[in-house]
Each structure stands twice: as C-alpha cells, then as structure tokens.
Design an enzyme around this catalytic site. Sequence first.
Site, PDB file in Angstrom:
ATOM      1  N   GLU A  64       0.826  -1.212   0.000  1.00 50.71           N
ATOM      2  CA  GLU A  64       0.000   0.000   0.000  1.00 50.71           C
ATOM      3  C   GLU A  64       0.861   1.264   0.000  1.00 50.71           C
ATOM      4  O   GLU A  64       0.529   2.242  -0.674  1.00 50.71           O
ATOM      5  CB  GLU A  64      -0.939   0.011   1.215  1.00 50.71           C
ATOM      6  CG  GLU A  64      -1.969  -1.099   1.219  1.00 50.71           C
ATOM      7  CD  GLU A  64      -1.476  -2.377   1.893  1.00 50.71           C
ATOM      8  OE1 GLU A  64      -2.323  -3.217   2.232  1.00 50.71           O
ATOM      9  OE2 GLU A  64      -0.251  -2.554   2.083  1.00 50.71           O
ATOM     10  N   CYS A  93      -1.166   1.143   7.282  1.00 55.14           N
ATOM     11  CA  CYS A  93      -1.392   1.412   5.857  1.00 55.14           C
ATOM     12  C   CYS A  93      -2.753   2.050   5.625  1.00 55.14           C
ATOM     13  O   CYS A  93      -2.900   2.919   4.762  1.00 55.14           O
ATOM     14  CB  CYS A  93      -1.251   0.128   5.042  1.00 55.14           C
ATOM     15  SG  CYS A  93       0.454  -0.442   4.904  1.00 55.14           S
TER      16      CYS A  93
END
Length: 197
Positions: free
Chosen positions: A56, A88
């Site tokens: 991510e 994330c």
Amino acid sequence: MALLTAKTFSLQFNNKRRVNKPYYPRKALLCYQLTPQNGSTPTRGHLKNKKEDHAEIRFINKIKSMGLDETQCYQVTCYLTWSPCPSCARELVDFIKAHRHLNLRIFASRLYYHWHQEGLLLLCGSQVPVEVMGLPEFTDCWENFVDHKEPPSFNPSEKLEELDKNSQAIKRRLERIKIPGVHVQGCYIDILCDAEV
C-alpha cells in the site's frame, strides 16, 4: 506492465480459510488500475510488499511519482490479497484526503479481520471504502493482471467461481465488522458466527 502468472494469481488471491499442502506463504499483493475520467487508457500495475514498505505504501509512492494532473479526476481501483493493516489504512486515508481528485476503491480477497479491525473500520468510515472481492472483481483481476500466454494448470472459470463462493463468508465477516459497536474478536468467535449463519 509485467503481468502475474496464473499460478501466482491462483495461490495469492486464494481466499480459502486454510491453505492446502504443500503450504506456501500468502503474500501481500496489490493490483491497481488508474482510470482518468476523460476516457484515456487506464494505467495498470501491481506491487508486492518489500522488506522496507508494504504494498500500500509502495502504491501511494507510485501514484505520487506519476505527477497526475490535479484538475483531472481519476478512478483508482485496487485489488489486494489482504486488507490493509491499520498503519497502511491511515496512510491511504491521509493520501486520499490530500488528493481529492482521486476516487479510490479497495477490494480485498482476504481480511486481517481479527487483529486489524481498526484499519478496516478506519477505511470503511472514510472516503476509502473497502469491500471483499466477488466474482466481478476476481474476473477483472484475472482478465487484466494475469499473463494468459501459457494455459493455466486449472480451469479459470471453476477457480473464479470457487473464489466467489469462498468470498461470501468473508463478506459477512466484513459486514459484522462495519456494524458500529460490534467487534468480532478473534478467529474463534468468528467461526461460531459463521456456523450460526
């Protein structure tokens, strides 16, 4: 763009609760499609975790490096093998808040539901909704991110149907997590909830 092998797709997007022998590591993989609203050709790619960054974070850095026109709106669709961790999730939410010209949709094959509910709740309560992949998303991922030069060792239609069937219980888990004030604690309670449905 380098494409995934059929084997990588089959193993990494596998959403069975338990992996059959021979065991293999379930890795974090993120496939993205960036589509300008002006109708231009979509940009596609895939990223995996690296030692220093989750997929991510690598995705955020990749999008930043593209120098996108901020007067142009973009639809961004991500297919992930695992839902984002809390760290994330916070980074994704902050990134989208700072880049209002991006509309991000996240679809995950599997959920880190029992120890990463915070990330799921943060995403679901923000402008970055997360959903569980179903047949349309698995099919889109298969068609656009997998190399079809070599015939797969499995029947793709059957594999996609199996993934869709497995996703039904995962979708129910995510819906329970999204209910305010209700938190599924650990695998054991979640298994009991599935048995009741």
